[in-house]
Design a protein around this motif. Structure first.
Motif, PDB file in Angstrom:
ATOM      1  N   ASP A 274     -10.285  12.631   2.709  1.00  0.00           N
ATOM      2  CA  ASP A 274      -9.986  11.260   2.290  1.00  0.00           C
ATOM      3  C   ASP A 274     -10.697  10.254   3.201  1.00  0.00           C
ATOM      4  OD1 ASP A 274      -8.979   8.891   1.356  1.00  0.00           O
ATOM      5  OD2 ASP A 274      -6.889   9.513   1.370  1.00  0.00           O
ATOM      6  N   PRO A 275     -11.779   9.622   2.732  1.00  0.00           N
ATOM      7  CA  PRO A 275     -12.491   8.621   3.543  1.00  0.00           C
ATOM      8  C   PRO A 275     -11.620   7.436   3.943  1.00  0.00           C
ATOM      9  CG  PRO A 275     -13.821   9.303   1.658  1.00  0.00           C
ATOM     10  CD  PRO A 275     -12.450   9.878   1.450  1.00  0.00           C
ATOM     11  N   VAL A 276     -10.608   7.105   3.137  1.00  0.00           N
ATOM     12  CA  VAL A 276      -9.723   5.987   3.485  1.00  0.00           C
ATOM     13  C   VAL A 276      -8.931   6.314   4.746  1.00  0.00           C
ATOM     14  CG1 VAL A 276      -7.699   4.676   2.741  1.00  0.00           C
ATOM     15  CG2 VAL A 276      -9.562   5.118   1.131  1.00  0.00           C
ATOM     16  N   VAL A 277      -8.365   7.505   4.801  1.00  0.00           N
ATOM     17  CA  VAL A 277      -7.622   7.932   5.987  1.00  0.00           C
ATOM     18  C   VAL A 277      -8.555   8.053   7.186  1.00  0.00           C
ATOM     19  CG1 VAL A 277      -6.355   9.885   6.979  1.00  0.00           C
ATOM     20  CG2 VAL A 277      -5.759   9.030   4.705  1.00  0.00           C
ATOM     21  N   ALA A 278      -9.778   8.542   6.967  1.00  0.00           N
ATOM     22  CA  ALA A 278     -10.748   8.651   8.062  1.00  0.00           C
ATOM     23  C   ALA A 278     -11.061   7.268   8.642  1.00  0.00           C
ATOM     24  CB  ALA A 278     -12.021   9.322   7.560  1.00  0.00           C
ATOM     25  N   ALA A 279     -11.207   6.264   7.777  1.00  0.00           N
ATOM     26  CA  ALA A 279     -11.492   4.907   8.257  1.00  0.00           C
ATOM     27  C   ALA A 279     -10.311   4.339   9.035  1.00  0.00           C
ATOM     28  CB  ALA A 279     -11.827   4.001   7.071  1.00  0.00           C
ATOM     29  N   ILE A 336      -3.105  -0.580   4.444  1.00  0.00           N
ATOM     30  CA  ILE A 336      -2.972  -0.694   2.997  1.00  0.00           C
ATOM     31  C   ILE A 336      -4.374  -0.707   2.410  1.00  0.00           C
ATOM     32  CG2 ILE A 336      -2.166  -2.135   1.093  1.00  0.00           C
ATOM     33  CD1 ILE A 336      -0.004  -3.212   2.938  1.00  0.00           C
ATOM     34  N   ALA A 337      -4.651   0.238   1.518  1.00  0.00           N
ATOM     35  CA  ALA A 337      -5.967   0.353   0.895  1.00  0.00           C
ATOM     36  C   ALA A 337      -5.937  -0.319  -0.474  1.00  0.00           C
ATOM     37  CB  ALA A 337      -6.365   1.819   0.758  1.00  0.00           C
ATOM     38  N   ILE A 338      -6.826  -1.295  -0.680  1.00  0.00           N
ATOM     39  CA  ILE A 338      -6.891  -2.034  -1.945  1.00  0.00           C
ATOM     40  C   ILE A 338      -8.295  -1.886  -2.528  1.00  0.00           C
ATOM     41  CG2 ILE A 338      -6.674  -4.268  -3.067  1.00  0.00           C
ATOM     42  CD1 ILE A 338      -4.053  -3.317  -2.007  1.00  0.00           C
ATOM     43  N   ARG A 339      -8.353  -1.495  -3.769  1.00  0.00           N
ATOM     44  CA  ARG A 339      -9.631  -1.398  -4.482  1.00  0.00           C
ATOM     45  C   ARG A 339      -9.832  -2.667  -5.296  1.00  0.00           C
ATOM     46  NH1 ARG A 339     -10.455   1.209  -9.672  1.00  0.00           N
ATOM     47  NH2 ARG A 339     -12.616   1.907  -9.985  1.00  0.00           N
ATOM     48  N   GLN A 360     -15.460  -0.385   5.058  1.00  0.00           N
ATOM     49  CA  GLN A 360     -14.964  -0.252   3.691  1.00  0.00           C
ATOM     50  C   GLN A 360     -15.243   1.166   3.194  1.00  0.00           C
ATOM     51  OE1 GLN A 360     -16.772  -3.603   1.513  1.00  0.00           O
ATOM     52  NE2 GLN A 360     -14.778  -4.594   1.624  1.00  0.00           N
ATOM     53  N   PRO A 361     -14.247   2.036   3.261  1.00  0.00           N
ATOM     54  CA  PRO A 361     -14.452   3.429   2.843  1.00  0.00           C
ATOM     55  C   PRO A 361     -14.694   3.542   1.343  1.00  0.00           C
ATOM     56  CG  PRO A 361     -12.131   3.012   3.262  1.00  0.00           C
ATOM     57  CD  PRO A 361     -12.864   1.780   3.711  1.00  0.00           C
ATOM     58  N   ARG A 362     -15.382   4.640   0.940  1.00  0.00           N
ATOM     59  CA  ARG A 362     -15.705   4.870  -0.468  1.00  0.00           C
ATOM     60  C   ARG A 362     -15.297   6.287  -0.859  1.00  0.00           C
ATOM     61  NH1 ARG A 362     -19.419   1.456  -2.973  1.00  0.00           N
ATOM     62  NH2 ARG A 362     -20.182  -0.239  -1.643  1.00  0.00           N
ATOM     63  N   PRO A 363     -14.081   6.470  -1.395  1.00  0.00           N
ATOM     64  CA  PRO A 363     -13.715   7.797  -1.900  1.00  0.00           C
ATOM     65  C   PRO A 363     -14.566   8.206  -3.098  1.00  0.00           C
ATOM     66  CG  PRO A 363     -11.782   6.431  -1.581  1.00  0.00           C
ATOM     67  CD  PRO A 363     -12.962   5.537  -1.463  1.00  0.00           C
ATOM     68  N   GLY A 364     -15.088   7.206  -3.833  1.00  0.00           N
ATOM     69  CA  GLY A 364     -15.962   7.453  -4.966  1.00  0.00           C
ATOM     70  C   GLY A 364     -17.094   6.447  -4.936  1.00  0.00           C
ATOM     71  N   GLU A 365     -17.343   5.806  -6.057  1.00  0.00           N
ATOM     72  CA  GLU A 365     -18.407   4.816  -6.113  1.00  0.00           C
ATOM     73  C   GLU A 365     -17.973   3.462  -5.583  1.00  0.00           C
ATOM     74  OE1 GLU A 365     -19.863   4.582 -10.073  1.00  0.00           O
ATOM     75  OE2 GLU A 365     -20.587   6.654 -10.136  1.00  0.00           O
ATOM     76  N   ASP A 366     -16.690   3.163  -5.639  1.00  0.00           N
ATOM     77  CA  ASP A 366     -16.198   1.840  -5.269  1.00  0.00           C
ATOM     78  C   ASP A 366     -15.719   1.791  -3.821  1.00  0.00           C
ATOM     79  OD1 ASP A 366     -16.610   0.732  -7.828  1.00  0.00           O
ATOM     80  OD2 ASP A 366     -14.751   1.651  -8.537  1.00  0.00           O
ATOM     81  N   ALA A 367     -15.956   0.647  -3.190  1.00  0.00           N
ATOM     82  CA  ALA A 367     -15.485   0.436  -1.824  1.00  0.00           C
ATOM     83  C   ALA A 367     -14.041  -0.052  -1.832  1.00  0.00           C
ATOM     84  CB  ALA A 367     -16.373  -0.578  -1.116  1.00  0.00           C
TER      85      ALA A 367
END
Length: 534
Positions: A274-279, A336-339, A360-367
């Motif tokens: 999970d890039p969000v958790v890594a960030a 808190i992660a907001i797309r 700004q982590p990117r689990p997919g195409e979106d930051a």
């Protein structure tokens, strides 16, 4: 010959037609509707005043003549000051129960609650009593104008009661308790999460079950793509208890999942998954790292497109997130992660003390935008005080006081600050400059001068060693050195009748005991018993 019918609130179109018939200019319609809603009498009175005051514009608010007239017409004479106070509480709170009345009016709460529920302009639902919107508005406006100090006292008592409810409510009731608390801040000039009775029960919150994981993956894929859905599945296998499922109550359709991930230690597999958790971990480690026993938390959300942004569902989820933050024990950071965060969300989260981090982590195409808060620097109680300041100060004034952020020291920094403060125990000016005065250890001693509080804490920490037969020798060494102020260590050893090397050993061990005990209280709270080394 005559049939009397109740006249309910006018629909929006009918309310606008009534204003047209009264000659209300177009630019005045929104502020009039915001005040009067669809109440016919309130609309007519407000329209008459607004038309007369041709220069009112979009900033129109009802004057005291309008407020007084509506009070006379809608509320009338009240039996006593206690009845008036009960009605003012009912107007200020989102929902009024007998328990809430008792928190502000200990005497006759039951009698006053029974009186409130019989009033023609007070309605009831499963959460309690609430007045008609116009009655609520005019009672609030009147009390603010007539008795601003009394208004502040009432607000503070309600705020303290509802904040305690957030901490003590059951898990199921916690989001509702947060909503009731936030409602008190509806007029502080910042976009607020005001509960709407029309949305009550629209969504159901459930714990995640094993059979829901397939649904989670489908919702996450539809919401944010396959990469993000992979993150959802990973965390569902790791922390299923962290998840909440949200369904439309009417149809049972699953529309969103939210996860509150508590992370205490770095895990390479989690960082990769999970890039969000890594960030979040990277930010925490680079800023003020976690100390022993302090987890960080990351909120992850997967919601179908129609329910994102400013939907009632997002309000419910946000209440759950705030409940997690205010009820957590020893939490360091929350994220808190907001797309695709819009400006309204950014402003709201910043109002809540959440800072945007640069990565700004990117689990997919979106930051994703990550909002962070260090709960050691601004703990839950200080956060609540900050939230409360704008409303108590009044719309025109700034906060009456600003809660300073606490210092978040590493164990080595903390121990060094304790050693230095012990050496300066007899110097209040030096103690005032100590970083320890800005730690949780001292901040929880509210109302006391920080330097005085630090001196008291250090003296009590030394005295505590006297209660343990194994550490009395350490107490004696510290007492001579810091409480009695021996000019040199040689003289201190001589006063105790000890060899110099033995005295030095006792002094060093005693300082270590004091550092360890205070560090334990810094992490776990001042009410926690001091740890004892063996």
């Amino acid at each position: 010959m005559l049939e009397v019918l109740p006249l309910r609130d006018l629909r929006a179109g009918d309310a606008r037609a009534l204003m047209d018939s009264c000659g209300v200019p177009a630019e005045l319609r929104e502020p009039l509707l915001a005040f009067a809603g669809g109440h016919p009498l309130a609309l007519l009175l407000a329209a008459a005043v607004a038309v007369k005051d041709g220069g009112a514009g979009r900033r129109w608010t009802p004057d005291q003549d309008v407020v007084g007239t509506l009070l006379d017409q809608l509320v009338g004479e009240l039996p006593s000051a206690a009845h008036r106070h009960a009605l003012e509480i009912c107007a200020h709170a989102y929902m009024t129960t007998e328990d809430l009345l008792r928190a502000v009016l200990p005497q006759d709460a039951g009698t006053l609650f029974s009186w409130l529920r019989r009033l023609p302009f007070v309605e009831s639902c499963n959460l309690g009593l609430f007045p008609h919107d116009v009655v609520r508005e005019v009672l609030e406006a009147d009390l603010r104008w007539r008795d601003p100090e009394g208004y502040t006292v009432m607000h503070d008592r309600l705020h303290a009661h509802l904040a305690e409810r957030v901490r003590t409510a059951s898990d199921v009731d916690a989001p509702g308790a947060v909503a009731a608390l936030l409602y008190l801040h509806r007029d502080n000039g910042v976009p607020a999460d005001v509960p709407d009775r029309r949305d009550e029960g629209e969504f159901q919150e459930e714990l995640l079950r094993q059979e829901d994981i397939g649904t989670l993956v489908r919702v996450a894929t539809a919401a944010e793509g396959t990469a993000s859905a992979g993150c959802a599945a990973f965390w569902a296998s790791r922390q299923p208890e962290a998840f909440r499922l949200y369904r439309r109550a009417e149809t049972g359709e699953p529309v969103a999942f939210s996860a509150w991930l508590r992370l205490a230690e770095l895990d390479e597999q989690e960082l990769t998954a999970d890039p969000v958790v890594a960030a979040a971990w990277a930010h925490a480690r680079a800023t003020t790292p976690l100390r022993g026993g302090e987890p960080l938390a990351v909120n992850r959300l997967w919601a179908l497109p129609p329910y994102r942004e400013r939907s009632p569902l997002m309000e419910v989820i946000q209440w759950r997130v705030i409940a997690h933050c205010l009820r957590a024990e020893r939490m360091a950071w929350s994220y808190i992660a907001i797309r695709h965060s819009d400006q309204a969300w950014v402003e709201r989260l910043r109002h809540y003390g959440m800072l945007t981090i640069s990565e700004q982590p990117r689990p997919g195409e979106d930051a994703y935008t990550l909002f962070a808060h260090d709960w050691r620097a601004v703990p839950a109680q200080a956060w609540l005080e900050r939230m409360n300041q704008p409303l108590v100060a009044g719309p025109a004034g700034g906060p009456s006081a600003v809660t300073a952020e606490l210092a978040v020291l590493s164990r080595a920094e903390f121990a060094e600050a304790v050693r230095k403060a012990l050496r300066h125990l007899s110097r209040p000016d030096a103690l005032a400059a100590s970083p320890l005065t800005r730690t949780r250890l001292i901040a929880e001693r509210a109302g006391q001068d920080p330097a005085t509080a630090l001196g008291d804490v250090l003296r009590h920490a030394i005295d505590d060693l006297r209660d343990d037969a194994r550490s009395v020798k350490f107490y004696r060494a510290l007492s001579v050195a810091f409480l009695r102020g021996a000019p040199t260590q040689e003289l201190a050893a001589e006063q105790l009748g000890l060899p110099f090397t033995t005295y030095r050993r006792h002094l060093t061990a005693g300082i270590e005991r004091v550092c360890a005990g205070l560090w334990h209280r810094e992490l776990y709270g001042t009410s926690a018993p001091a740890c004892r080394s063996t």
